[in-house]
Design an enzyme around this catalytic site. Structure first.
Site, PDB file in Angstrom:
ATOM      1  N   LYS A   1       0.871  -1.184   0.000  1.00  0.00           N
ATOM      2  CA  LYS A   1       0.000   0.000   0.000  1.00  0.00           C
ATOM      3  C   LYS A   1       0.900   1.223   0.000  1.00  0.00           C
ATOM      4  O   LYS A   1       2.060   1.156   0.421  1.00  0.00           O
ATOM      5  CB  LYS A   1      -0.896   0.004   1.244  1.00  0.00           C
TER       6      LYS A   1
ATOM      7  N   ASP B   1      -6.743   4.501  -4.714  1.00  0.00           N
ATOM      8  CA  ASP B   1      -7.454   4.380  -3.441  1.00  0.00           C
ATOM      9  C   ASP B   1      -8.038   5.772  -3.227  1.00  0.00           C
ATOM     10  O   ASP B   1      -8.178   6.554  -4.189  1.00  0.00           O
ATOM     11  CB  ASP B   1      -6.498   3.954  -2.306  1.00  0.00           C
TER      12      ASP B   1
ATOM     13  N   ASN C   1     -15.545   6.726  -5.371  1.00  0.00           N
ATOM     14  CA  ASN C   1     -15.592   5.616  -6.319  1.00  0.00           C
ATOM     15  C   ASN C   1     -16.348   4.406  -5.770  1.00  0.00           C
ATOM     16  O   ASN C   1     -17.253   3.873  -6.423  1.00  0.00           O
ATOM     17  CB  ASN C   1     -14.156   5.217  -6.714  1.00  0.00           C
TER      18      ASN C   1
ATOM     19  N   THR D   1     -15.071  -2.402  -7.073  1.00  0.00           N
ATOM     20  CA  THR D   1     -15.186  -2.519  -5.619  1.00  0.00           C
ATOM     21  C   THR D   1     -16.651  -2.418  -5.193  1.00  0.00           C
ATOM     22  O   THR D   1     -17.139  -3.213  -4.378  1.00  0.00           O
ATOM     23  CB  THR D   1     -14.326  -1.450  -4.916  1.00  0.00           C
TER      24      THR D   1
ATOM     25  N   SER E   1      -8.225  -5.610 -10.385  1.00  0.00           N
ATOM     26  CA  SER E   1      -6.845  -5.170 -10.659  1.00  0.00           C
ATOM     27  C   SER E   1      -5.986  -6.379 -11.033  1.00  0.00           C
ATOM     28  O   SER E   1      -5.150  -6.310 -11.938  1.00  0.00           O
ATOM     29  CB  SER E   1      -6.245  -4.486  -9.423  1.00  0.00           C
TER      30      SER E   1
HETATM   31  P1  NDP Z   1     -12.688   8.306  -2.922  1.00  0.00           P
HETATM   32  O1  NDP Z   1     -11.599   9.281  -2.692  1.00  0.00           O
HETATM   33  O2  NDP Z   1     -13.188   8.127  -4.317  1.00  0.00           O
HETATM   34  O3  NDP Z   1     -13.938   8.639  -1.992  1.00  0.00           O
HETATM   35  C1  NDP Z   1     -13.805   8.734  -0.618  1.00  0.00           C
HETATM   36  C2  NDP Z   1     -15.118   9.220  -0.048  1.00  0.00           C
HETATM   37  O4  NDP Z   1     -15.067   9.142   1.363  1.00  0.00           O
HETATM   38  C3  NDP Z   1     -15.399  10.669  -0.399  1.00  0.00           C
HETATM   39  O5  NDP Z   1     -16.787  10.849  -0.536  1.00  0.00           O
HETATM   40  C4  NDP Z   1     -14.859  11.391   0.830  1.00  0.00           C
HETATM   41  O6  NDP Z   1     -15.425  12.674   1.063  1.00  0.00           O
HETATM   42  C5  NDP Z   1     -15.296  10.446   1.929  1.00  0.00           C
HETATM   43  N1  NDP Z   1     -14.485  10.627   3.125  1.00  0.00           N
HETATM   44  C6  NDP Z   1     -13.146  10.585   3.251  1.00  0.00           C
HETATM   45  N2  NDP Z   1     -12.776  10.825   4.518  1.00  0.00           N
HETATM   46  C7  NDP Z   1     -13.911  11.019   5.205  1.00  0.00           C
HETATM   47  C8  NDP Z   1     -14.205  11.305   6.558  1.00  0.00           C
HETATM   48  N3  NDP Z   1     -13.227  11.428   7.468  1.00  0.00           N
HETATM   49  N4  NDP Z   1     -15.501  11.446   6.924  1.00  0.00           N
HETATM   50  C9  NDP Z   1     -16.476  11.311   6.023  1.00  0.00           C
HETATM   51  N5  NDP Z   1     -16.268  11.046   4.712  1.00  0.00           N
HETATM   52  C10 NDP Z   1     -15.008  10.896   4.328  1.00  0.00           C
HETATM   53  O7  NDP Z   1     -12.151   6.922  -2.335  1.00  0.00           O
HETATM   54  P2  NDP Z   1     -12.638   5.443  -2.639  1.00  0.00           P
HETATM   55  O8  NDP Z   1     -14.096   5.427  -2.891  1.00  0.00           O
HETATM   56  O9  NDP Z   1     -11.716   4.854  -3.643  1.00  0.00           O
HETATM   57  O10 NDP Z   1     -12.300   4.720  -1.260  1.00  0.00           O
HETATM   58  C11 NDP Z   1     -13.207   4.708  -0.175  1.00  0.00           C
HETATM   59  C12 NDP Z   1     -12.823   3.608   0.803  1.00  0.00           C
HETATM   60  O11 NDP Z   1     -12.837   2.348   0.120  1.00  0.00           O
HETATM   61  C13 NDP Z   1     -11.426   3.725   1.404  1.00  0.00           C
HETATM   62  O12 NDP Z   1     -11.450   3.187   2.709  1.00  0.00           O
HETATM   63  C14 NDP Z   1     -10.596   2.822   0.510  1.00  0.00           C
HETATM   64  O13 NDP Z   1      -9.424   2.364   1.155  1.00  0.00           O
HETATM   65  C15 NDP Z   1     -11.580   1.698   0.267  1.00  0.00           C
HETATM   66  N6  NDP Z   1     -11.317   0.873  -0.896  1.00  0.00           N
HETATM   67  C16 NDP Z   1     -11.219   1.423  -2.145  1.00  0.00           C
HETATM   68  C17 NDP Z   1     -11.002   0.606  -3.231  1.00  0.00           C
HETATM   69  C18 NDP Z   1     -11.014   1.138  -4.617  1.00  0.00           C
HETATM   70  O14 NDP Z   1     -10.993   0.325  -5.550  1.00  0.00           O
HETATM   71  N7  NDP Z   1     -11.074   2.442  -4.840  1.00  0.00           N
HETATM   72  C19 NDP Z   1     -10.778  -0.847  -3.073  1.00  0.00           C
HETATM   73  C20 NDP Z   1     -10.997  -1.329  -1.724  1.00  0.00           C
HETATM   74  C21 NDP Z   1     -11.212  -0.480  -0.697  1.00  0.00           C
HETATM   75  P3  NDP Z   1     -14.599  13.999   0.641  1.00  0.00           P
HETATM   76  O15 NDP Z   1     -14.662  14.046  -0.842  1.00  0.00           O
HETATM   77  O16 NDP Z   1     -15.320  15.090   1.325  1.00  0.00           O
HETATM   78  O17 NDP Z   1     -13.188  13.793   1.154  1.00  0.00           O
END
Ligand code: NDP
Length: 451
Positions: free
Chosen positions: A130, A170, A245, A213, A382
């Site tokens: 990571k 991520d 995402n 995901t 992936s």
């Molecule tokens: P994105 O950056 O696309 O989206 C993240 C989302 O979470 C945004 O809406 C963001 O809001 C919100 N967010 C972040 N921090 C906080 C917080 N402290 N409180 C409330 N909302 C928050 O990321 P992903 O969708 O890719 O990833 C989301 C989760 O899924 C993560 O934990 C990631 O590790 C996990 N994941 C992702 C994968 C992938 O393929 N992308 C695969 C497996 C797991 P804002 O825009 O306001 O920051």
């Protein structure tokens, strides 16, 4: 402070605490896995003797580096970059890059540690890694993002490669960032290889990676509901946290399966739409305009915006899908969900539920799909992108989606069977940890200590 029945596990954990002071997220992730391994340690003295767990909790390599870049105003900015190469027993290191101000050694190590087990569960040949940076992409221009990504890759490129370590996206790293990172890697190495996944389709990307995901989370949830409750997603009321995402494509598949999704959030607040979230509006705001979720309530009559995130968990729902960030569901949120009759929780984000929250779900008979299993769809596709790159060939969307579906169903069954086999029937947290652990452990044992 957690205490273990096994003196051996207690010793391993105490050493991790002493070696990683103050790294609360990493310690939380290690604690959860070690607790699940109590019955394994009792039955497999050979793995204890081979020092498998002692080795697994220590990353093979941890890289930290300076990322300096110039912003649009001509000022020099300095961020910190990380890559943890946690375990390569079953394949090249594989795991995403996260750009978010909260990124630090502890967050990267927790994510890298979890990634090892998740990747093992997919059955594809991928080790765990990571990386990321405390860089905040929010509010930056495309040129600033490009300069940052180029500077980041100028150091990272020497540590990665298609058979060594294959990063992906991520939080904060999507198609735009992967493009800039890939471009810089290609320039530096003078080679066009599958060194990153999540690439654009015309540059070696896989169809269905964007959706993987979120879709995978729903395939897992559907199987869990079907096998453990004889039920389905059809007709259920669902809450999805986040609007990035994972969240967007979880909503898309939940709706396709006949559920009604009534709420989503970003880090400022949540929207509630009793008529069901209009995903095209969310996609326009988040994917096209890179705007705030509060915009949704301005555009969709009958919906409401609430400042702050916590309130989302008080909305009545049948299924909750946390898809934003770590520890977003604490004990209070879990209790509110239980009081409102939630029947299933499946984790799209990594470690979104605190240990106290998980305990509340499990004690109250809520079906609980842990992240390592439930969100493995992203890394699974992936892995399929890596296969397509190696073959110099691409599968159709339907072919990839169908493989993803089969992988997620298979992950559910592996976790369920492992839990059963080690006397923890129905506990998918333990089952996922044990199934992933055993696969890595056998490979490590076979390869010898120095590998
Ligand atoms: P994105 O950056 O696309 O989206 C993240 C989302 O979470 C945004 O809406 C963001 O809001 C919100 N967010 C972040 N921090 C906080 C917080 N402290 N409180 C409330 N909302 C928050 O990321 P992903 O969708 O890719 O990833 C989301 C989760 O899924 C993560 O934990 C990631 O590790 C996990 N994941 C992702 C994968 C992938 O393929 N992308 C695969 C497996 C797991 P804002 O825009 O306001 O920051």
């Amino acid at each position: 402070m957690v205490s273990f029945k096994s003196a051996y596990l207690q010793g391993v954990y105490d050493k991790v605490v002493a070696r990683n002071p103050g790294e609360s997220e990493f310690l939380q992730a290690v604690e959860e896995v070690l607790l699940s391994l109590e019955p394994v340690v009792a039955q497999r003295p050979d793995l204890v003797k081979a020092g498998i767990i002692d080795r697994m909790v220590e990353p093979e390599r941890f890289i930290q580096f300076r990322v300096s870049w110039v912003d649009d105003a001509g000022n020099v900015q300095v961020n910190r970059g990380f890559r943890v190469q946690f375990n390569s027993a079953i394949g090249p290191y594989k795991g995403g890059l996260r750009f978010h101000p909260s990124v630090c050694a502890s967050v990267i190590k927790f994510l890298g540690f979890e990634q090892c087990f998740k990747n093992a569960l997919t059955t594809l040949p991928m080790g765990g890694g990571k990386g990321g940076s405390d860089f905040d992409p929010k509010g930056k221009s495309d040129n600033e993002i490009m300069r940052f990504c180029q500077s980041f890759m100028t150091e990272l490129y020497r540590h990665i490669g298609p058979d060594t370590d294959v990063p992906a996206g991520d939080m904060g790293v999507g198609a735009r960032e992967i493009g800039f990172l890939f471009g810089q890697y290609k320039r530096l190495r003078n080679e066009f290889t599958g060194v990153l996944t999540g690439k654009a389709i015309g540059s070696g990307g896989s169809l269905a990676r964007t959706q993987a995901t979120g879709y995978g989370l729903l395939y897992f949830t559907q199987e869990m509901l079907s096998k453990l409750k004889g039920d389905s997603v059809q007709g259920k009321t669902v809450i999805v946290s986040g609007s990035g995402n994972v969240a967007i494509y979880a909503v898309e598949k939940a709706q396709e399966l006949g559920a009604k999704v009534v709420a989503m959030y970003d880090s400022n607040g949540y929207v509630y739409d009793p008529n069901g979230i209009q995903l095209d509006v969310v996609k326009q705001i988040k994917e096209v305009e890179r705007g705030r979720i509060s915009e949704y309530a301005k555009r969709v009559p009958g919906s409401e915006y609430h400042e702050g995130c916590k309130g989302i968990w008080k909305i009545k729902c049948d299924i909750a899908l946390p898809c934003a960030t770590q520890n977003e569901i604490d004990a209070e949120a879990a209790q509110a969900l239980v009081d409102n009759g939630v029947m299933a929780v499946a984790e799209g984000a990594n470690m979104p539920s605190t240990p106290e929250a998980i305990e509340i779900f499990q004690k109250n008979g809520v079906l609980f799909g842990p992240a390592k299993a439930a969100n493995a769809g992203g890394v699974a596709v992936s892995g399929l992108e890596m296969s397509q790159n190696s073959m110099r060939y691409s599968w159709t969307f339907e072919e990839v989606d169908s493989k993803l579906h089969d992988i997620m169903v298979n992950i559910f069954h592996s976790a369920e069977q492992a839990a059963d086999q080690f006397g923890m029937k129905g506990n998918l947290v333990a089952g996922a940890n044990i199934a992933g652990f055993l696969k890595i452990a056998e490979a490590m044992k076979w390869q010898g200590v120095a590998y």
